[in-house]
Design a protein around this motif. Sequence first.
Motif, PDB file in Angstrom:
ATOM      1  N   ARG A 209     -67.215  53.747 145.279  1.00 23.54           N
ATOM      2  CA  ARG A 209     -66.739  52.491 145.058  1.00 23.54           C
ATOM      3  C   ARG A 209     -66.150  52.590 143.669  1.00 23.54           C
ATOM      4  N   PRO A 210     -64.680  52.551 143.525  1.00 20.56           N
ATOM      5  CA  PRO A 210     -63.861  52.935 142.296  1.00 20.56           C
ATOM      6  C   PRO A 210     -64.307  51.835 141.257  1.00 20.56           C
ATOM      7  N   SER A 211     -64.161  52.030 140.082  1.00 23.87           N
ATOM      8  CA  SER A 211     -64.487  51.153 139.094  1.00 23.87           C
ATOM      9  C   SER A 211     -63.482  50.169 138.896  1.00 23.87           C
ATOM     10  N   PRO A 212     -63.608  49.028 138.472  1.00 22.42           N
ATOM     11  CA  PRO A 212     -62.452  48.043 138.240  1.00 22.42           C
ATOM     12  C   PRO A 212     -61.221  48.671 137.278  1.00 22.42           C
ATOM     13  N   ALA A 213     -59.966  48.254 137.719  1.00 26.48           N
ATOM     14  CA  ALA A 213     -58.799  48.947 136.816  1.00 26.48           C
ATOM     15  C   ALA A 213     -58.711  48.142 135.938  1.00 26.48           C
ATOM     16  N   VAL A 214     -58.050  48.737 134.653  1.00 24.14           N
ATOM     17  CA  VAL A 214     -57.776  47.783 133.678  1.00 24.14           C
ATOM     18  C   VAL A 214     -56.568  46.821 133.923  1.00 24.14           C
ATOM     19  N   PRO A 215     -56.423  45.677 133.322  1.00 23.09           N
ATOM     20  CA  PRO A 215     -55.139  45.070 133.771  1.00 23.09           C
ATOM     21  C   PRO A 215     -53.931  45.895 133.373  1.00 23.09           C
ATOM     22  N   ARG A 216     -52.890  45.749 134.293  1.00 24.36           N
ATOM     23  CA  ARG A 216     -51.702  46.621 134.477  1.00 24.36           C
ATOM     24  C   ARG A 216     -50.677  46.226 133.469  1.00 24.36           C
ATOM     25  N   LYS A 217     -51.012  46.211 132.184  1.00 25.90           N
ATOM     26  CA  LYS A 217     -50.006  46.110 131.206  1.00 25.90           C
ATOM     27  C   LYS A 217     -48.992  47.432 130.928  1.00 25.90           C
ATOM     28  N   SER A 218     -48.215  47.478 129.994  1.00 20.53           N
ATOM     29  CA  SER A 218     -47.346  48.784 129.775  1.00 20.53           C
ATOM     30  C   SER A 218     -48.401  49.956 129.787  1.00 20.53           C
ATOM     31  N   LEU A 219     -47.732  51.039 130.009  1.00 20.53           N
ATOM     32  CA  LEU A 219     -48.672  52.438 129.710  1.00 20.53           C
ATOM     33  C   LEU A 219     -48.854  52.399 128.104  1.00 20.53           C
ATOM     34  N   LEU A 220     -47.712  52.371 127.301  1.00 23.35           N
ATOM     35  CA  LEU A 220     -47.933  52.359 125.942  1.00 23.35           C
ATOM     36  C   LEU A 220     -48.878  51.294 125.378  1.00 23.35           C
ATOM     37  N   ASN A 222     -51.382  50.055 126.886  1.00 23.41           N
ATOM     38  CA  ASN A 222     -52.950  50.643 127.364  1.00 23.41           C
ATOM     39  C   ASN A 222     -53.172  51.813 126.375  1.00 23.41           C
ATOM     40  N   LEU A 223     -52.631  52.721 126.372  1.00 24.03           N
ATOM     41  CA  LEU A 223     -52.583  53.914 125.431  1.00 24.03           C
ATOM     42  C   LEU A 223     -53.061  53.505 123.959  1.00 24.03           C
ATOM     43  N   HIS A 224     -52.240  52.625 123.578  1.00 21.48           N
ATOM     44  CA  HIS A 224     -52.578  52.213 122.196  1.00 21.48           C
ATOM     45  C   HIS A 224     -53.853  51.318 121.874  1.00 21.48           C
ATOM     46  N   GLU A 225     -54.138  50.616 122.788  1.00 26.82           N
ATOM     47  CA  GLU A 225     -55.384  49.746 122.992  1.00 26.82           C
ATOM     48  C   GLU A 225     -56.607  50.936 122.762  1.00 26.82           C
ATOM     49  N   GLY A 226     -56.544  51.894 123.897  1.00 25.43           N
ATOM     50  CA  GLY A 226     -57.831  52.785 123.668  1.00 25.43           C
ATOM     51  C   GLY A 226     -57.836  53.428 122.488  1.00 25.43           C
ATOM     52  N   LEU A 227     -56.603  53.874 122.078  1.00 28.90           N
ATOM     53  CA  LEU A 227     -56.694  54.789 120.698  1.00 28.90           C
ATOM     54  C   LEU A 227     -57.127  54.075 119.568  1.00 28.90           C
ATOM     55  N   ALA A 228     -56.778  52.612 119.390  1.00 24.80           N
ATOM     56  CA  ALA A 228     -57.297  51.721 118.282  1.00 24.80           C
ATOM     57  C   ALA A 228     -58.733  51.259 118.502  1.00 24.80           C
ATOM     58  N   TYR A 229     -59.223  51.635 119.720  1.00 25.04           N
ATOM     59  CA  TYR A 229     -60.415  51.016 119.867  1.00 25.04           C
ATOM     60  C   TYR A 229     -61.541  52.211 119.324  1.00 25.04           C
ATOM     61  N   SER A 230     -60.879  53.491 119.761  1.00 24.57           N
ATOM     62  CA  SER A 230     -61.733  54.588 119.485  1.00 24.57           C
ATOM     63  C   SER A 230     -61.702  54.947 117.776  1.00 24.57           C
ATOM     64  N   MET A 231     -60.649  54.773 117.255  1.00 24.38           N
ATOM     65  CA  MET A 231     -60.324  54.925 115.916  1.00 24.38           C
ATOM     66  C   MET A 231     -61.150  54.064 114.913  1.00 24.38           C
ATOM     67  N   ARG A 232     -61.039  52.864 115.406  1.00 23.41           N
ATOM     68  CA  ARG A 232     -61.830  51.736 114.546  1.00 23.41           C
ATOM     69  C   ARG A 232     -63.303  51.740 114.686  1.00 23.41           C
ATOM     70  N   PHE A 233     -63.966  52.139 115.661  1.00 21.63           N
ATOM     71  CA  PHE A 233     -65.309  52.293 115.734  1.00 21.63           C
ATOM     72  C   PHE A 233     -65.688  53.659 115.096  1.00 21.63           C
ATOM     73  N   ASP A 355     -64.398  49.614 130.410  1.00 25.08           N
ATOM     74  CA  ASP A 355     -62.772  49.421 131.080  1.00 25.08           C
ATOM     75  C   ASP A 355     -61.956  50.291 130.015  1.00 25.08           C
ATOM     76  N   LYS A 356     -62.811  51.055 129.038  1.00 26.63           N
ATOM     77  CA  LYS A 356     -62.027  51.931 128.391  1.00 26.63           C
ATOM     78  C   LYS A 356     -62.435  53.511 128.383  1.00 26.63           C
TER      79      LYS A 356
END
Length: 437
Positions: A209-220, A222-233, A355-356
Motif C-alpha cells: 500500500r503506497p505511502s501518501p504522495a506529497v502535494p505536487r508542487k514544482s520539483l524545485l 519540493n527539493l528546497h522544502e526537503g533540504l531546508a527541513y534537513s538543514m534546519r533541524f 511526507d519528507k
Amino acid sequence: MSTAEPPIPSSNIPRWRTLVRALSHRNYKLFFLGQGTSLIGTWVQRTALAWLVYRLTDSEWLLGVVGFASSIFTFLAAPLAGVLADRTNRRTLLIVTQALAMVQAFALGALTLTGTIQVWQIIALACALGLINAFDIPIRQSFVVEMLEKKEDLPNAIALNSFLVNSAKLVGPMLAGWIIYAVGEGLSFLINGATFVAVIAALLAMRVRPSPAVPRKSLLHNLHEGLAYSMRFAPIRAILLLLAVTSLLGTPYTVLMPVFARDIFSGGPHTLGFLTAATGLGALGGGVLLAWRRSARGLGKTMAAAAVLFGLALAVFAMSRNLYVSLALLAVVGFSFMIQMVASNTLLQTIVDDDKRGRVMSLYTVCFMGMMPFGSLLSGWLAHWLGAPWAVVIGGTGCVLCGIAFATRLPMLGRAAHPIYVQKGLVAAEHSLEQRL
C-alpha cells in the motif's frame, strides 16, 4: 541521541526471533530473498571491475577515476530521486532501476568477453550505473517502510538490510576471486546481470500500500522544502555531516584495495577477494549486533564511537605489512563503519516526517554514496604522490577527529530531538532524552 525501545510483543518470545522479526512481513521477506541474491552479484561485479581496471592500466589514479565515475551522479541526482520517491510509486521506480542496472551489467560483460573493452568504456558504464544507483538507493531506502505492516519493526528491517549487504560483501568478492582466476572478469559481469531477475521478481510479487504522495508542487519547491527541513533541524544535520565526512575521507580506501593486494601483499585476485571479504565479515557482525538489539538506546554515542574506531583501524591497517593482521583490522573497519551507517539510518528514519522521508533519505544517500567519488579522486591523488598507505592514514585520521567532534555535540543534539520523540510517542514528555543517549 536515541530512539525509544521498540515494543516487544511478549517477553516469552525467544530472543533469536527478535533478531529477524522484520521477516515476519511477507513483502519484506520477498525483498530480503530477492535483494540478497542480487547483492551477491553486485559485489562480484565490483571486485571484478576493480581488478580489470588495475590489470589494464596499472594506475592507482584510474582506480580513483572509475570510483569517481561510479558515484558522482549519486551526488548530483540523488536529491531529485528523493523528490520522486515522495511523489511517485516507489515499487514501480525500483523495478525500472533494477532493469536498467541489469542491462548495464550485460553490456559490461559482453564488451569484456569479446576483448573489446577499453578504459573509456569502463568509465562510461560506471557513470551509467552511478546514475541508476542515484535513483535506486534513496527510493529503496524510503520503500522499506512500505513493506512493513508494523512501523516498530523498521529499525530491525534496516539492520537486516545491512546484514544482507554485508553477507553479500563477504560472499561476492571471494566468489569473484575464483571466477576471475578461472575464466576472467567477463563472466563475473554476466552473473551479476542474471541476479537482477530475482529482485525484479520479488518486487512484482509484493502487495504493498503506497505511502501518501506529497502535494505536487514544482520539483524545485519540493527539493528546497526537503533540504531546508534537513538543514534546519540540528540532529538530522549533524548525523548527515558525520556520515558525509566519514564517506569522503574513510570509505575511499576500497578503491585502493587492488594496490594493497598486489603491491603491498604480493598477491593476486584471491588476495583482493580476501581483503574485501574481511571488511564484509566485520560489517556482518555489526549488522547482526544492531539487529539483535531490543532497544535503540544509546545510538548517538554508538555512532561517535564507531566513527573513531573506524578511523583508527584504517590508519593501523595502512601501516601493517602482515596479511593476517591486516585482515583482522579490515574486519574492525567493516564492523565500525556498519555500526555508524545503520545507526545513522535508524535515527534518521525514526525522527523524519513521513511526507519528507524520501527527500531526507536522498540526502543520506548523497552523504553516504555521493561523497565517495570526491574521496576516490582525493585518495587516488594522495596515493599517486604519497603512496596508498599514507593516503589511507590521512583519511582515517580525519574520521577520528570528526567522530570526536560529533561526540562533544551529543547533549545539545539530544535536547533538540527530544520534542520530536515526544510528538511521535516514542518517549514520555517527562523523560529526559539526555539520560537515554
